[in-house]
Design a protein around this motif. Structure first.
Motif, PDB file in Angstrom:
ATOM      1  N   ASP A   1       3.098   3.210   3.088  1.00  0.00           N
ATOM      2  CA  ASP A   1       3.616   4.559   3.345  1.00  0.00           C
ATOM      3  C   ASP A   1       2.440   5.454   3.734  1.00  0.00           C
ATOM      4  O   ASP A   1       1.320   4.971   3.915  1.00  0.00           O
ATOM      5  CB  ASP A   1       4.373   5.098   2.120  1.00  0.00           C
ATOM      6  N   THR A   2       2.692   6.731   3.893  1.00  0.00           N
ATOM      7  CA  THR A   2       1.631   7.637   4.372  1.00  0.00           C
ATOM      8  C   THR A   2       0.468   7.740   3.389  1.00  0.00           C
ATOM      9  O   THR A   2      -0.670   7.957   3.792  1.00  0.00           O
ATOM     10  CB  THR A   2       2.209   9.045   4.629  1.00  0.00           C
ATOM     11  N   PHE A   3       0.745   7.571   2.082  1.00  0.00           N
ATOM     12  CA  PHE A   3      -0.342   7.589   1.098  1.00  0.00           C
ATOM     13  C   PHE A   3      -1.274   6.403   1.330  1.00  0.00           C
ATOM     14  O   PHE A   3      -2.496   6.536   1.285  1.00  0.00           O
ATOM     15  CB  PHE A   3       0.228   7.544  -0.331  1.00  0.00           C
ATOM     16  N   GLY A   4      -0.681   5.239   1.561  1.00  0.00           N
ATOM     17  CA  GLY A   4      -1.483   4.052   1.850  1.00  0.00           C
ATOM     18  C   GLY A   4      -2.248   4.201   3.144  1.00  0.00           C
ATOM     19  O   GLY A   4      -3.426   3.813   3.245  1.00  0.00           O
ATOM     20  N   GLY A   5      -1.593   4.768   4.176  1.00  0.00           N
ATOM     21  CA  GLY A   5      -2.275   4.995   5.448  1.00  0.00           C
ATOM     22  C   GLY A   5      -3.456   5.932   5.304  1.00  0.00           C
ATOM     23  O   GLY A   5      -4.531   5.709   5.887  1.00  0.00           O
ATOM     24  N   LEU A   6      -3.287   6.979   4.503  1.00  0.00           N
ATOM     25  CA  LEU A   6      -4.380   7.926   4.263  1.00  0.00           C
ATOM     26  C   LEU A   6      -5.537   7.253   3.534  1.00  0.00           C
ATOM     27  O   LEU A   6      -6.710   7.503   3.844  1.00  0.00           O
ATOM     28  CB  LEU A   6      -3.858   9.112   3.446  1.00  0.00           C
ATOM     29  N   LEU A   7      -5.230   6.366   2.577  1.00  0.00           N
ATOM     30  CA  LEU A   7      -6.276   5.617   1.867  1.00  0.00           C
ATOM     31  C   LEU A   7      -7.095   4.765   2.835  1.00  0.00           C
ATOM     32  O   LEU A   7      -8.318   4.696   2.747  1.00  0.00           O
ATOM     33  CB  LEU A   7      -5.645   4.717   0.800  1.00  0.00           C
ATOM     34  N   ILE A   8      -6.423   4.087   3.752  1.00  0.00           N
ATOM     35  CA  ILE A   8      -7.125   3.230   4.719  1.00  0.00           C
ATOM     36  C   ILE A   8      -8.043   4.059   5.603  1.00  0.00           C
ATOM     37  O   ILE A   8      -9.219   3.705   5.807  1.00  0.00           O
ATOM     38  CB  ILE A   8      -6.099   2.454   5.579  1.00  0.00           C
ATOM     39  N   LEU A   9      -7.544   5.172   6.117  1.00  0.00           N
ATOM     40  CA  LEU A   9      -8.343   6.010   7.015  1.00  0.00           C
ATOM     41  C   LEU A   9      -9.503   6.696   6.295  1.00  0.00           C
ATOM     42  O   LEU A   9     -10.552   6.943   6.887  1.00  0.00           O
ATOM     43  CB  LEU A   9      -7.446   7.071   7.660  1.00  0.00           C
ATOM     44  N   GLN A  10      -9.313   6.990   5.003  1.00  0.00           N
ATOM     45  CA  GLN A  10     -10.371   7.646   4.243  1.00  0.00           C
ATOM     46  C   GLN A  10     -11.493   6.685   3.857  1.00  0.00           C
ATOM     47  O   GLN A  10     -12.644   7.099   3.717  1.00  0.00           O
ATOM     48  CB  GLN A  10      -9.792   8.279   2.968  1.00  0.00           C
ATOM     49  N   ASN A  11     -11.172   5.395   3.690  1.00  0.00           N
ATOM     50  CA  ASN A  11     -12.154   4.444   3.153  1.00  0.00           C
ATOM     51  C   ASN A  11     -12.728   3.473   4.182  1.00  0.00           C
ATOM     52  O   ASN A  11     -13.760   2.847   3.917  1.00  0.00           O
ATOM     53  CB  ASN A  11     -11.527   3.644   2.009  1.00  0.00           C
TER      54      ASN A  11
ATOM     55  N   TRP B   1       0.864  -1.191   0.000  1.00  0.00           N
ATOM     56  CA  TRP B   1       0.000   0.000   0.000  1.00  0.00           C
ATOM     57  C   TRP B   1       0.902   1.243   0.000  1.00  0.00           C
ATOM     58  O   TRP B   1       1.085   1.916   1.012  1.00  0.00           O
ATOM     59  CB  TRP B   1      -0.919  -0.020   1.222  1.00  0.00           C
ATOM     60  N   VAL B   2       1.446   1.510  -1.175  1.00  0.00           N
ATOM     61  CA  VAL B   2       2.373   2.635  -1.334  1.00  0.00           C
ATOM     62  C   VAL B   2       1.876   3.546  -2.445  1.00  0.00           C
ATOM     63  O   VAL B   2       0.955   3.207  -3.198  1.00  0.00           O
ATOM     64  CB  VAL B   2       3.804   2.135  -1.643  1.00  0.00           C
ATOM     65  N   VAL B   3       2.520   4.707  -2.580  1.00  0.00           N
ATOM     66  CA  VAL B   3       2.047   5.747  -3.501  1.00  0.00           C
ATOM     67  C   VAL B   3       1.945   5.258  -4.942  1.00  0.00           C
ATOM     68  O   VAL B   3       1.021   5.645  -5.674  1.00  0.00           O
ATOM     69  CB  VAL B   3       2.960   7.005  -3.406  1.00  0.00           C
ATOM     70  N   GLU B   4       2.860   4.364  -5.365  1.00  0.00           N
ATOM     71  CA  GLU B   4       2.832   3.873  -6.751  1.00  0.00           C
ATOM     72  C   GLU B   4       1.579   3.059  -7.048  1.00  0.00           C
ATOM     73  O   GLU B   4       1.167   2.947  -8.212  1.00  0.00           O
ATOM     74  CB  GLU B   4       4.069   3.010  -7.042  1.00  0.00           C
ATOM     75  N   ASN B   5       0.965   2.467  -6.010  1.00  0.00           N
ATOM     76  CA  ASN B   5      -0.188   1.572  -6.215  1.00  0.00           C
ATOM     77  C   ASN B   5      -1.534   2.212  -5.856  1.00  0.00           C
ATOM     78  O   ASN B   5      -2.560   1.536  -5.897  1.00  0.00           O
ATOM     79  CB  ASN B   5      -0.014   0.296  -5.373  1.00  0.00           C
ATOM     80  N   THR B   6      -1.531   3.497  -5.526  1.00  0.00           N
ATOM     81  CA  THR B   6      -2.782   4.128  -5.062  1.00  0.00           C
ATOM     82  C   THR B   6      -3.885   4.103  -6.123  1.00  0.00           C
ATOM     83  O   THR B   6      -5.052   3.893  -5.798  1.00  0.00           O
ATOM     84  CB  THR B   6      -2.530   5.587  -4.627  1.00  0.00           C
TER      85      THR B   6
ATOM     86  N   GLY C   1      -4.376   1.859  -8.549  1.00  0.00           N
ATOM     87  CA  GLY C   1      -4.913   0.496  -8.627  1.00  0.00           C
ATOM     88  C   GLY C   1      -5.778   0.155  -7.429  1.00  0.00           C
ATOM     89  O   GLY C   1      -6.813  -0.509  -7.569  1.00  0.00           O
ATOM     90  N   ILE C   2      -5.381   0.605  -6.241  1.00  0.00           N
ATOM     91  CA  ILE C   2      -6.172   0.338  -5.020  1.00  0.00           C
ATOM     92  C   ILE C   2      -7.509   1.054  -5.087  1.00  0.00           C
ATOM     93  O   ILE C   2      -8.556   0.474  -4.787  1.00  0.00           O
ATOM     94  CB  ILE C   2      -5.366   0.780  -3.775  1.00  0.00           C
TER      95      ILE C   2
END
Length: 354
Positions: free
Chosen positions: A51-61, A21-26, A28-29
Motif C-alpha cells: 500500500d502507500t505506506f509500504g511504497g513510502l518506506l521503499i522510496l525513503q530507504n 509491505w502494508v501499514v500493519e507491518n511498517t 516490523g519492516i
C-alpha cells in the motif's frame, strides 16, 4: 551466505523485498531494514502486497535507481506516492529580515489599533456621556478594589518582612540598626508599594476586563449595543477606567501601611527596634514628598491597565480560543507598561530632585 527475513532476503548482493509491505507491518519492516547492508540492487518482484505506506518506506530507504525486477502492483504504488510527494509544497524558511519586518508590521498594527481605540473612546466619552452607568462603576470599584485587598495585603506584608529580614544582618554589622526604618519605609512608599499593587491589579483586572469584553464580542453583544445606538466605549470602558483611577491610590496607601508593618515586626524581633521607636523615625523619614511620589503613580497605572485590558477585549475575534490569547497579551502588556512607566517616573523624580 545470504540473509533471510520475512520481508527481506539478501543474496548475491541483491536485496529481495518480499511479503506484505502494508501499514500493519511498517514497524516490523523498519526494525529490520537497517540490518541489510552491502547490496548493489533492490529487487521488488517478490512483494506480494503493498500500500502507500509500504511504497513510502521503499522510496525513503532505497535509491530509486537501484530498484529492479518486474512488479506492476509495486510500480504503480511507487508512481502514485511519487506524484503525491511532488504535489506537497515545500515550505521556504523565512529570512531573518523578513521575520523581523513581519514582527515590526504586527507591532505597528498593534499600536495603531491602541491609538485608534483611545481616540474613539475619548470622542464617545465626551459625546455620549449619557450612556455611562453609575451602577457598573460602583460594581467595578467593589470587584477590583475591595476584592484585591486580601492579596495586596498579604503580598505587601511579605515584601516588608523580606526587605527587613534581608537587610537586618548587614545593618547589624555596622551598628546601624535604626536605619532599617529608613530602608523599609522609603523603599515601600516610593517604589515597592505602587509597583506591587500595579502588578497585582494587572493580573486581576486587566485579565478580567479582557475576558469579560472578549466574551461579549464573541456573543456579539458589543455589536448589538452599537446597533442600538449605545456607545460600548462609554458603557463598558469608561466605568473601568474611572474605577481603577480611584481604587489604585487607595490600594497603594493600604499596601504602604501593611508593608511597613511587616518590616516593623522583623525590626523588633531581629534588631531590637521597638515599635514606638520605629514609628517615630518612620514619621520623620517618610516626607510628604516621598509619600505623594508613590501615590501619584497610582492613577496613571490604573488608567494604563484599564486601557490595555479593555482594548485587548475589543480585539477578540469571533472565536472562543481568541479570548485566551488576548487575556495573556493583556496581562503581559500591562505588567510591561507598568514597569516602563515606573522607570520613567524614577527619571522624572530624579530630574525634579524629589
Amino acid at each position: 551466505m545470504g540473509q533471510n527475513h520475512e520481508f527481506f532476503e539478501l543474496k548475491d548482493k541483491i536485496l529481495y523485498l518480499k511479503g506484505k509491505w502494508v501499514v500493519e507491518n511498517t514497524k516490523g519492516i523498519q526494525k529490520k531494514i537497517s540490518d541489510f547492508v552491502g547490496f548493489e540492487r533492490v529487487d521488488i518482484s517478490l512483494v506480494d502486497e503493498i500500500d502507500t505506506f509500504g511504497g513510502l518506506l521503499i522510496l525513503q530507504n532505497f535509491d530509486k535507481s537501484k530498484l529492479s525486477g518486474k512488479n506492476e502492483k509495486v510500480e504503480s504504488v511507487l508512481e502514485l506516492v511519487l506524484n503525491n510527494l511532488a504535489k506537497i509544497p515545500k515550505v521556504k524558511k523565512k529570512s531573518l529580515l523578513l521575520r523581523f519586518s513581519n514582527y515590526l508590521e504586527k507591532k505597528l498594527k498593534d499600536y495603531l489599533f491602541f491609538l485608534n481605540f483611545i481616540g474613539k473612546s475619548t470622542i464617545d466619552f465626551i459625546s455620549k456621556i449619557s450612556d455611562f452607568e453609575f451602577r457598573t462603576f460602583i460594581k467595578d470599584i467593589q470587584n477590583m478594589g475591595v476584592g484585591a485587598i486580601g492579596i495586596v495585603g498579604v503580598l505587601s506584608f511579605l515584601i516588608g518582612l523580606v526587605i527587613a529580614y534581608q537587610s537586618a544582618a548587614q545593618l547589624r554589622q555596622f551598628g546601624a540598626n535604626i536605619f532599617i526604618v529608613d530602608l523599609v519605609s522609603i523603599s515601600i512608599v516610593r517604589e515597592l508599594g505602587p509597583l506591587i499593587v500595579a502588578i497585582i491589579v494587572s493580573g486581576r483586572s486587566a485579565s478580567s476586563y479582557t475576558a469579560t469584553l472578549g466574551l461579549m464580542k464573541v456573543q456579539e453583544e458589543v455589536d448589538t449595543l452599537d446597533t442600538m445606538g449605545v456607545s460600548p466605549y462609554t458603557l463598558l470602558v469608561l466605568p473601568r477606567i474611572l474605577s481603577l483611577f480611584i481604587v489604585m491610590p487607595l490600594l497603594i496607601v493600604f499596601a504602604d501601611i501593611i508593608g511597613i508593618f511587616g518590616g516593623m515586626i522583623i525590626s523588633n524581633l531581629i534588631l531590637g527596634v521597638n515599635y514606638a521607636e520605629f514609628l517615630d523615625r518612620a514619621s520623620r523619614v517618610v516626607t510628604i514628598k516621598s509619600f505623594l511620589s508613590g501615590i501619584v503613580k497610582g492613577p496613571v497605572f490604573g488608567i494604563v491597565i484599564a486601557l490595555i485590558g479593555t482594548s485587548e477585549g475589543f480585539k477578540v475575534e469571533q472565536k472562543a480560543e481568541s479570548i485566551g490569547t488576548h487575556v495573556t497579551a493583556s496581562v503581559v502588556k500591562s505588567i510591561f507598561s507598568v514597569i516602563v512607566i515606573d522607570a520613567i517616573f524614577s527619571v522624572i523624580y530624579r530630574w525634579l530632585k524629589i
